[in-house]
Design a protein around this motif. Structure first.
Motif, mmCIF file in Angstrom:
data_model
loop_
_atom_site.group_PDB
_atom_site.id
_atom_site.type_symbol
_atom_site.label_atom_id
_atom_site.label_comp_id
_atom_site.label_asym_id
_atom_site.label_seq_id
_atom_site.Cartn_x
_atom_site.Cartn_y
_atom_site.Cartn_z
ATOM 1 N N GLY A 211 0.779 -1.230 0.000
ATOM 2 C CA GLY A 211 0.000 0.000 0.000
ATOM 3 C C GLY A 211 0.810 1.279 0.000
ATOM 4 O O GLY A 211 0.273 2.349 0.317
ATOM 5 N N GLY A 212 2.089 1.215 -0.322
ATOM 6 C CA GLY A 212 2.901 2.422 -0.390
ATOM 7 C C GLY A 212 3.879 2.545 0.763
ATOM 8 O O GLY A 212 3.704 1.926 1.818
ATOM 9 N N PHE A 213 4.903 3.376 0.560
ATOM 10 C CA PHE A 213 5.953 3.493 1.563
ATOM 11 C C PHE A 213 5.445 4.108 2.861
ATOM 12 O O PHE A 213 5.893 3.738 3.952
ATOM 13 N N SER A 214 4.502 5.039 2.775
ATOM 14 C CA SER A 214 3.962 5.660 3.993
ATOM 15 C C SER A 214 3.277 4.620 4.871
ATOM 16 O O SER A 214 3.357 4.668 6.102
ATOM 17 N N GLU A 215 2.601 3.659 4.237
ATOM 18 C CA GLU A 215 1.949 2.590 4.996
ATOM 19 C C GLU A 215 2.984 1.674 5.646
ATOM 20 O O GLU A 215 2.804 1.232 6.788
ATOM 21 N N VAL A 216 4.067 1.403 4.931
ATOM 22 C CA VAL A 216 5.148 0.597 5.487
ATOM 23 C C VAL A 216 5.722 1.277 6.719
ATOM 24 O O VAL A 216 5.922 0.646 7.769
ATOM 25 N N TRP A 217 5.997 2.568 6.613
ATOM 26 C CA TRP A 217 6.593 3.314 7.727
ATOM 27 C C TRP A 217 5.636 3.370 8.922
ATOM 28 O O TRP A 217 6.063 3.230 10.077
ATOM 29 N N LEU A 218 4.347 3.570 8.639
ATOM 30 C CA LEU A 218 3.351 3.644 9.709
ATOM 31 C C LEU A 218 3.273 2.322 10.462
ATOM 32 O O LEU A 218 3.279 2.293 11.706
ATOM 33 N N LYS A 219 3.220 1.203 9.746
ATOM 34 C CA LYS A 219 3.137 -0.105 10.398
ATOM 35 C C LYS A 219 4.425 -0.415 11.170
ATOM 36 O O LYS A 219 4.372 -0.988 12.263
ATOM 37 N N ALA A 220 5.558 -0.024 10.600
ATOM 38 C CA ALA A 220 6.827 -0.268 11.290
ATOM 39 C C ALA A 220 6.908 0.523 12.586
ATOM 40 O O ALA A 220 7.409 0.024 13.599
ATOM 41 N N THR A 221 6.402 1.736 12.564
ATOM 42 C CA THR A 221 6.401 2.562 13.778
ATOM 43 C C THR A 221 5.471 1.977 14.829
ATOM 44 O O THR A 221 5.837 1.849 16.007
ATOM 45 N N LYS A 222 4.269 1.593 14.423
ATOM 46 C CA LYS A 222 3.317 1.003 15.360
ATOM 47 C C LYS A 222 3.814 -0.336 15.892
ATOM 48 O O LYS A 222 3.542 -0.696 17.044
ATOM 49 N N GLY A 223 4.542 -1.055 15.073
ATOM 50 C CA GLY A 223 5.055 -2.364 15.472
ATOM 51 C C GLY A 223 6.364 -2.317 16.219
ATOM 52 O O GLY A 223 6.996 -3.358 16.434
ATOM 53 N N GLN A 224 6.838 -1.116 16.583
ATOM 54 C CA GLN A 224 8.055 -0.919 17.395
ATOM 55 C C GLN A 224 9.335 -1.331 16.658
ATOM 56 O O GLN A 224 10.359 -1.552 17.280
ATOM 57 N N ARG A 225 9.269 -1.400 15.332
ATOM 58 C CA ARG A 225 10.468 -1.790 14.578
ATOM 59 C C ARG A 225 11.468 -0.652 14.423
ATOM 60 O O ARG A 225 12.618 -0.890 14.055
ATOM 61 N N LEU A 226 11.059 0.591 14.686
ATOM 62 C CA LEU A 226 11.944 1.741 14.510
ATOM 63 C C LEU A 226 12.381 2.363 15.832
ATOM 64 O O LEU A 226 12.901 3.482 15.850
ATOM 65 N N ASP A 227 12.208 1.628 16.913
ATOM 66 C CA ASP A 227 12.562 2.156 18.240
ATOM 67 C C ASP A 227 14.026 1.890 18.576
ATOM 68 O O ASP A 227 14.349 1.338 19.622
ATOM 69 N N PHE A 228 14.932 2.289 17.678
ATOM 70 C CA PHE A 228 16.338 1.976 17.939
ATOM 71 C C PHE A 228 17.122 3.143 18.522
ATOM 72 O O PHE A 228 18.281 3.002 18.877
ATOM 73 N N PHE A 229 16.512 4.338 18.624
ATOM 74 C CA PHE A 229 17.179 5.434 19.322
ATOM 75 C C PHE A 229 16.796 5.381 20.801
ATOM 76 O O PHE A 229 16.272 6.320 21.377
ATOM 77 N N ASP A 230 17.066 4.235 21.363
ATOM 78 C CA ASP A 230 16.796 3.948 22.771
ATOM 79 C C ASP A 230 18.146 3.860 23.470
ATOM 80 O O ASP A 230 18.942 2.965 23.192
ATOM 81 N N PHE A 231 18.426 4.790 24.364
ATOM 82 C CA PHE A 231 19.753 4.896 24.975
ATOM 83 C C PHE A 231 19.867 4.152 26.303
ATOM 84 O O PHE A 231 20.701 4.477 27.141
ATOM 85 N N ASP A 232 19.031 3.143 26.476
ATOM 86 C CA ASP A 232 19.121 2.273 27.644
ATOM 87 C C ASP A 232 20.509 1.602 27.659
ATOM 88 O O ASP A 232 20.892 0.948 26.696
ATOM 89 N N PRO A 233 21.286 1.733 28.738
ATOM 90 C CA PRO A 233 22.647 1.183 28.767
ATOM 91 C C PRO A 233 22.726 -0.320 29.032
ATOM 92 O O PRO A 233 23.825 -0.858 29.176
ATOM 93 N N ASP A 234 21.601 -1.011 29.087
ATOM 94 C CA ASP A 234 21.576 -2.452 29.363
ATOM 95 C C ASP A 234 22.374 -3.209 28.292
ATOM 96 O O ASP A 234 21.984 -3.243 27.117
ATOM 97 N N VAL A 235 23.475 -3.848 28.676
ATOM 98 C CA VAL A 235 24.353 -4.522 27.710
ATOM 99 C C VAL A 235 23.789 -5.856 27.223
ATOM 100 O O VAL A 235 24.353 -6.477 26.315
ATOM 101 N N THR A 236 22.695 -6.313 27.808
ATOM 102 C CA THR A 236 22.088 -7.560 27.353
ATOM 103 C C THR A 236 21.133 -7.336 26.185
ATOM 104 O O THR A 236 20.673 -8.293 25.568
ATOM 105 N N ARG A 237 20.835 -6.092 25.892
ATOM 106 C CA ARG A 237 19.908 -5.774 24.804
ATOM 107 C C ARG A 237 20.655 -5.599 23.489
ATOM 108 O O ARG A 237 21.729 -5.008 23.444
ATOM 109 N N SER A 238 20.049 -6.097 22.404
ATOM 110 C CA SER A 238 20.646 -5.959 21.076
ATOM 111 C C SER A 238 19.885 -4.980 20.190
ATOM 112 O O SER A 238 20.307 -4.697 19.072
ATOM 113 N N ASN A 239 18.746 -4.465 20.679
ATOM 114 C CA ASN A 239 17.914 -3.604 19.842
ATOM 115 C C ASN A 239 17.819 -2.177 20.367
ATOM 116 O O ASN A 239 16.871 -1.450 20.069
ATOM 117 N N ASN A 240 18.805 -1.771 21.202
ATOM 118 C CA ASN A 240 18.866 -0.368 21.611
ATOM 119 C C ASN A 240 19.888 0.361 20.738
ATOM 120 O O ASN A 240 20.328 -0.149 19.712
#
Length: 551
Positions: A211-240
């Motif tokens: 349905g278009g790139f805007s739909e891709v971006w919207l679903k990715a945001t809602k699905g937490q796929r773009l939450d990588f600017f997370d500055f949690d210092p936990d060294v066990t996490r791979s998605n921060n």
């Protein structure tokens, strides 16, 4: 999603795939049997030092992308989010550090093997240890490089991986053996071009299907796929933010400056200016290819976010996700599946052939040459180099049947490539940046660094394979499926507390090995005899600092 996907491969797809392999073999025959015929070791290993910056940069990208970027990275994004995108930011530091710290010293070493530097700076045992680390890297990494595209082709054709891997490896070993570096570089250029075309076609189809790139971006945001600017210092996490940015910076500084494959190609240009240009273009290319992989992962998530093919038992392995998706959105168009699978195999073969070529240089220069006559003819040396390529190729092909039992390929590749990469970077850094470092420090620091990181990484991979450690995945669902679903939930033994030290993210593997090697190496160096250092073996950065202090 209207119905479960049936994976098929048409005759068009077989033709496209066969043409890719045929072209690669023909290039090898041309350079091996015509023209200069790669008649000397310098011609065979470094293209006569007459290669251009642009083809070398393209070859560097092709030989370092592999199927991981096109298959494992999208699956990683789908499952865990797009944190790997931070590699683009990491490569800014990689290029700067390479050009100003490491490359000025290594480029003028004038030796086929980059590990000769450590022989000059320290001693022969340190050089041989570093060469062993490099060979260990490839022994652990090359089977993954071949297994991933073989799995994709198996998923698309139904042919067993046990048949695909040896056949494809044999073709790659053939054209690498007879053609040398020129074959590697030119097949890399053709194969990367094919891969980029395949990616672009699939991305366009995917955006249209969702349905278009805007739909891709919207679903990715809602699905937490773009939450990588997370500055949690936990060294066990791979998605921060910290794990991929810091970890990938260390890993790729090491791969770029201590990996024979990369340095050998940078050595093959005629001037340092061209080597710097090739490095910059390589950094840009790697960032673009990573971006393609991330975008594909986001598009796949947008397609299956409400009808997860894993929960519905259509897939069992993460590495099957991309070919499954390609057949879903492009299977009705003749040749699309073949184009993409050929593209995946292209970059896999590029990596495989490049590493085989440079492994032969390392093994010959750092080991075999010590046991053969100094007056050995160039023809005999070339024959030995080609035999080494064949032997290493056969061994890596056999190990494919081992790695297929070790679980997810992305984390496995990051951990396995990072195990020797950290100690190697530590040893080179001791030599290039620390005047006080001596041979005892570099040698024992490297050993301690390798032992420590293996004691952390190998048990961690075992615990993951037994599902005693499970990485938390991002949310998916099956509410959007228009067919009967049989959702299966797998029981795991992960209590979230046990084995705490083995939960450190695999992204930190290289950094830990580097720091342990550096600290131990400096401690041993200061506790033992001070040595005299040739100033040309130190980075210009150190010399400039010394001159500033003197003035």
């Amino acid at each position: 999603m209207d119905a479960p996907v049936t994976i098929t491969f048409s005759w068009y797809d077989y033709v496209i795939f066969g043409c890719m392999l045929g072209i690669s073999a023909i290039i090898g025959i041309y350079f091996g049997c015509f023209g200069t015929k790669q008649s000397t070791p310098v011609e065979y290993l470094m293209g006569g030092k007459k290669m251009g910056a642009v083809p070398i940069a393209v070859s560097l990208v092709a030989s370092h992308v592999s199927g991981l970027t096109l298959l494992a990275v999208p699956a990683e994004v789908y499952k865990f989010g797009a944190a790997y995108w931070l590699i683009a930011l990491a490569f800014v530091l990689v290029v700067v550090v390479t050009i100003y710290v490491y490359l000025p010293v290594l480029f003028y070493s004038e030796t086929p093997s980059v590990y000769s530097y450590l022989g000059k700076r320290f001693d022969e045992k340190t050089r041989m240890l570093s060469s062993f680390f490099f060979v260990l890297t490839l022994v652990m990494f090359l089977p993954i490089v071949i297994y991933i595209p073989a799995l994709a082709l198996s998923a698309a054709t139904g042919i067993s991986v046990n048949y695909i891997s040896p056949t494809i490896c044999a073709i790659c070993i053939f054209y690498t053996t007879i053609g040398g570096l020129k074959t590697v570089v030119w097949t890399d250029n053709i194969q990367l071009t094919l891969a980029v075309c395949a990616i672009i076609v699939v991305l366009i189809l995917g955006v249209d299907a969702t349905g278009g790139f805007s739909e891709v971006w919207l679903k990715a945001t809602k699905g937490q796929r773009l939450d990588f600017f997370d500055f949690d210092p936990d060294v066990t996490r791979s998605n921060n933010f910290w794990a991929p940015f810091v970890g990938l910076t260390f890993l790729w500084i090491s791969w770029t400056n201590t990996n024979q494959s990369c340095i050998q190609k940078l050595f093959s240009v005629s001037t340092f200016k061209e080597a710097k240009l090739a490095t910059v273009l390589y950094g840009i290319g790697m960032s673009l290819m990573a971006t393609f992989g991330i975008l594909m992962g986001l598009i796949i998530y947008a397609k299956y976010s409400n009808c997860d093919p894993f929960l519905t038992n259509q897939l069992t392995r993460n590495d099957e996700l991309v070919p499954f998706y390609v057949l879903d959105v492009g299977g009705h168009i003749p040749g699309i599946a073949g184009l993409f699978i050929a593209g995946v195999f292209s970059v896999g073969l590029s990596t495989y052939s490049a590493q085989l070529n440079c492994m032969s240089a390392t093994i010959y220069d750092d080991f075999v040459s010590k046991f053969v006559s100094k007056s050995l003819s160039d023809g005999r040396k070339n024959t030995i180099l080609k035999v080494i390529v064949v032997v290493c190729g056969v061994i890596s092909t056999g190990l494919v049947f081992v790695v297929e039992r070790l679980g997810g390929m992305f984390g496995l590749a990051q951990a396995f490539s990072g195990i020797p990469a950290g100690p190697l970077l530590g040893m080179f850094t001791l030599g290039i940046l620390f005047r006080r470092a001596n041979s005892h420090g570099a040698f024992y620091g490297g050993i301690v660094g390798l032992v420590v990181i293996m004691c952390l990484s190998l048990p961690a991979k075992y615990l993951e394979s037994q599902r005693m450690i499970v990485l938390p995945e991002k949310p998916v669902g099956v509410d959007g499926c228009n067919f009967d679903t049989n959702v299966t939930f797998v029981n795991v033994n992960d209590d979230g507390v046990s084995f705490a030290i083995f939960r450190i993210s695999y992204y930190y593997t290289t950094m830990i090995g580097f720091l342990v090697t550096l600290v131990c190496g400096l401690a041993v160096s200061y506790a033992t005899t001070k040595n005299v250092v040739d100033e040309n073996l130190l980075s210009p950065v150190i010399r400039k600092v010394q001159n500033s202090l003197s003035n």
